[in-house]
Design a protein around this motif. Structure first.
Motif, PDB file in Angstrom:
ATOM      1  N   UNK A  23       0.871  -1.170   0.000  1.00 33.64           N
ATOM      2  CA  UNK A  23       0.000   0.000   0.000  1.00 33.64           C
ATOM      3  C   UNK A  23       0.901   1.209   0.000  1.00 33.64           C
ATOM      4  N   UNK A  24       0.635   2.135  -0.897  1.00 33.19           N
ATOM      5  CA  UNK A  24       1.463   3.331  -0.978  1.00 33.19           C
ATOM      6  C   UNK A  24       0.625   4.585  -0.981  1.00 33.19           C
ATOM      7  N   UNK A  25       1.298   5.719  -0.842  1.00 33.61           N
ATOM      8  CA  UNK A  25       0.649   7.021  -0.956  1.00 33.61           C
ATOM      9  C   UNK A  25       0.954   7.603  -2.318  1.00 33.61           C
ATOM     10  N   UNK A  26      -0.088   7.845  -3.112  1.00 31.34           N
ATOM     11  CA  UNK A  26       0.073   8.539  -4.377  1.00 31.34           C
ATOM     12  C   UNK A  26       0.032  10.040  -4.165  1.00 31.34           C
ATOM     13  N   UNK A  27       0.771  10.791  -4.981  1.00 24.77           N
ATOM     14  CA  UNK A  27       0.848  12.243  -4.813  1.00 24.77           C
ATOM     15  C   UNK A  27       0.474  13.006  -6.076  1.00 24.77           C
ATOM     16  N   UNK A  28      -0.134  12.323  -7.037  1.00 27.50           N
ATOM     17  CA  UNK A  28      -0.569  13.009  -8.258  1.00 27.50           C
ATOM     18  C   UNK A  28      -1.591  14.092  -7.911  1.00 27.50           C
ATOM     19  N   UNK A  29      -1.409  15.275  -8.492  1.00 28.15           N
ATOM     20  CA  UNK A  29      -2.275  16.440  -8.284  1.00 28.15           C
ATOM     21  C   UNK A  29      -2.226  16.963  -6.849  1.00 28.15           C
ATOM     22  N   UNK A  30      -1.259  16.534  -6.071  1.00 27.92           N
ATOM     23  CA  UNK A  30      -1.019  17.100  -4.751  1.00 27.92           C
ATOM     24  C   UNK A  30       0.093  18.131  -4.927  1.00 27.92           C
ATOM     25  N   UNK A 221     -12.720  -1.300   0.907  1.00 29.89           N
ATOM     26  CA  UNK A 221     -13.074  -2.514   0.168  1.00 29.89           C
ATOM     27  C   UNK A 221     -12.350  -2.555  -1.171  1.00 29.89           C
ATOM     28  N   UNK A 222     -12.309  -1.434  -1.874  1.00 31.35           N
ATOM     29  CA  UNK A 222     -11.655  -1.392  -3.184  1.00 31.35           C
ATOM     30  C   UNK A 222     -10.162  -1.640  -3.069  1.00 31.35           C
ATOM     31  N   UNK A 223      -9.542  -1.083  -2.033  1.00 32.81           N
ATOM     32  CA  UNK A 223      -8.113  -1.296  -1.826  1.00 32.81           C
ATOM     33  C   UNK A 223      -7.831  -2.736  -1.405  1.00 32.81           C
ATOM     34  N   UNK A 224      -8.714  -3.307  -0.589  1.00 31.36           N
ATOM     35  CA  UNK A 224      -8.552  -4.716  -0.200  1.00 31.36           C
ATOM     36  C   UNK A 224      -8.707  -5.629  -1.405  1.00 31.36           C
ATOM     37  N   UNK A 225      -9.628  -5.296  -2.297  1.00 24.33           N
ATOM     38  CA  UNK A 225      -9.809  -6.069  -3.542  1.00 24.33           C
ATOM     39  C   UNK A 225      -8.518  -6.051  -4.361  1.00 24.33           C
ATOM     40  N   UNK A 226      -7.905  -4.876  -4.503  1.00 28.12           N
ATOM     41  CA  UNK A 226      -6.647  -4.786  -5.256  1.00 28.12           C
ATOM     42  C   UNK A 226      -5.586  -5.670  -4.610  1.00 28.12           C
ATOM     43  N   UNK A 245      -7.926   6.339   6.708  1.00 26.67           N
ATOM     44  CA  UNK A 245      -8.981   5.451   6.211  1.00 26.67           C
ATOM     45  C   UNK A 245      -8.405   4.450   5.208  1.00 26.67           C
ATOM     46  N   UNK A 246      -7.573   4.938   4.301  1.00 26.95           N
ATOM     47  CA  UNK A 246      -6.948   4.040   3.331  1.00 26.95           C
ATOM     48  C   UNK A 246      -6.011   3.050   4.019  1.00 26.95           C
ATOM     49  N   UNK A 247      -5.273   3.529   5.013  1.00 26.72           N
ATOM     50  CA  UNK A 247      -4.352   2.654   5.742  1.00 26.72           C
ATOM     51  C   UNK A 247      -5.102   1.505   6.407  1.00 26.72           C
ATOM     52  N   UNK A 248      -6.274   1.800   6.944  1.00 25.73           N
ATOM     53  CA  UNK A 248      -7.056   0.780   7.637  1.00 25.73           C
ATOM     54  C   UNK A 248      -7.604  -0.285   6.689  1.00 25.73           C
ATOM     55  N   UNK A 249      -7.482  -0.064   5.380  1.00 29.89           N
ATOM     56  CA  UNK A 249      -7.887  -1.112   4.425  1.00 29.89           C
ATOM     57  C   UNK A 249      -7.089  -2.387   4.642  1.00 29.89           C
ATOM     58  N   UNK A 250      -5.918  -2.266   5.274  1.00 26.05           N
ATOM     59  CA  UNK A 250      -5.079  -3.439   5.504  1.00 26.05           C
ATOM     60  C   UNK A 250      -5.688  -4.402   6.518  1.00 26.05           C
ATOM     61  N   UNK A 251      -6.714  -3.947   7.240  1.00 26.67           N
ATOM     62  CA  UNK A 251      -7.390  -4.834   8.187  1.00 26.67           C
ATOM     63  C   UNK A 251      -8.598  -5.531   7.563  1.00 26.67           C
TER      64      UNK A 251
END
Length: 280
Positions: A23-30, A221-226, A245-251
């Motif tokens: 799991x990574x952090x994307x920075x596009x458009x940031x 859910x979408x991140x867990x699916x990936x 919230x995205x980090x918690x997808x790991x659970x």
């Protein structure tokens, strides 16, 4: 899920066999420097250990500032950037890769991608320059992005360094089966950008139902699916709440019924579709 769930997830959880955190952090458009640096710092202190940027994003300086500000050792961070398609001639690869290192404030990169197989991209010239950077130890891994299976085959044939990853748009509305299979055949990692389809996954009834079933969010859910597909998603997030919230997808652990339901979604949607893309 709340703060205690996020804190229970070990930093860098779920590395791939290659050691890349899944799991990574994307920075596009940031592209606000202060916000970008703070997003990177927050992500790293939340537990992320994979940060993705690109020359074209114009934020490598800010990403480097965020890494430097975080209470995390540089050697614990998997850092990736990408060469823009006007910088792919041999000399330009060498020069602009070093420029990226300077902007990021690091001595080496964990992964350097060819952003698109277009513009000044020439497989032999571009990849020989990347192989030289690899041999010099300035980059740990060579990657490509937005490559179709045919592009991958050519790149793998001409690149002296191992081809590590292909970063493509990938989410439940664009599952990229052919690309995933081609990468699996050649032991190439798949990294998925725009893994939430810029929020379009939130509107899918199947994903909504699965989120309710697991007391999770549609994003999780979408991140867990990936992750279940062997893909490393790199969702963009700026605020601390979305980062967590995205980090918690790991659970979130999906069962086969969940996977089948998402796979059966009868909608295709591509977010990133420039005229110079290899599929156009």
């Amino acid at each position: 899920m709340g703060t205690e769930d996020a804190e229970a997830i070990a930093p860098g959880t779920c590395p791939t066999a290659s050691g890349m955190p899944m799991l990574g952090l994307g920075t596009w458009q940031n592209d606000d420097p202060e916000q970008c640096a703070e997003s990177v710092r927050t992500a790293l202190e939340t537990g992320y250990r994979h940060i993705d940027t690109a020359q074209a994003y114009g934020n490598e300086d800010a990403v480097g500032d965020g890494i430097a500000a975080a209470n995390v050792d540089r050697e614990d961070v998997f850092l990736a950037t990408k060469l823009w398609h006007s910088n792919l001639a041999y000399d330009d690869v060498i020069e602009t890769a070093r420029d990226s290192l300077d902007r990021l404030g690091v001595d080496s990169l964990d992964l350097l991608y060819v952003h698109w197989p277009s513009g000044t991209y020439d497989p032999e010239e571009t990849l020989s320059a990347l192989s030289e950077l690899y041999d010099e130890g300035l980059i740990e891994n060579v990657g490509v992005s937005n490559f179709l299976p045919d592009d991958l085959e050519v790149a793998a044939d001409v690149c002296d360094a191992p081809l590590f990853a292909n970063q493509v748009e990938l989410h439940p509305l664009l599952p990229q089966e052919r690309i995933r299979q081609a990468c699996e055949n050649d032991d190439i990692e798949v990294v998925g950008y725009s893994p939430l389809a810029r929020g379009n996954v939130f509107n899918q009834p199947e994903i909504q139902d699965i989120a309710e079933k697991h007391d999770a969010t549609e994003a999780q859910v979408s991140l867990a699916w990936a992750r279940e597909k062997g893909v490393t998603p790199i969702p963009k997030a700026t605020g601390a709440e979305h980062i967590r919230d995205n980090w918690e997808s790991l659970t979130v652990e999906l069962d086969q019924e969940d996977i089948n339901a998402i796979d059966a979604i009868d909608e295709t949607h591509r977010e990133v579709d420039p005229d110079f893309a290899p599929w156009n």
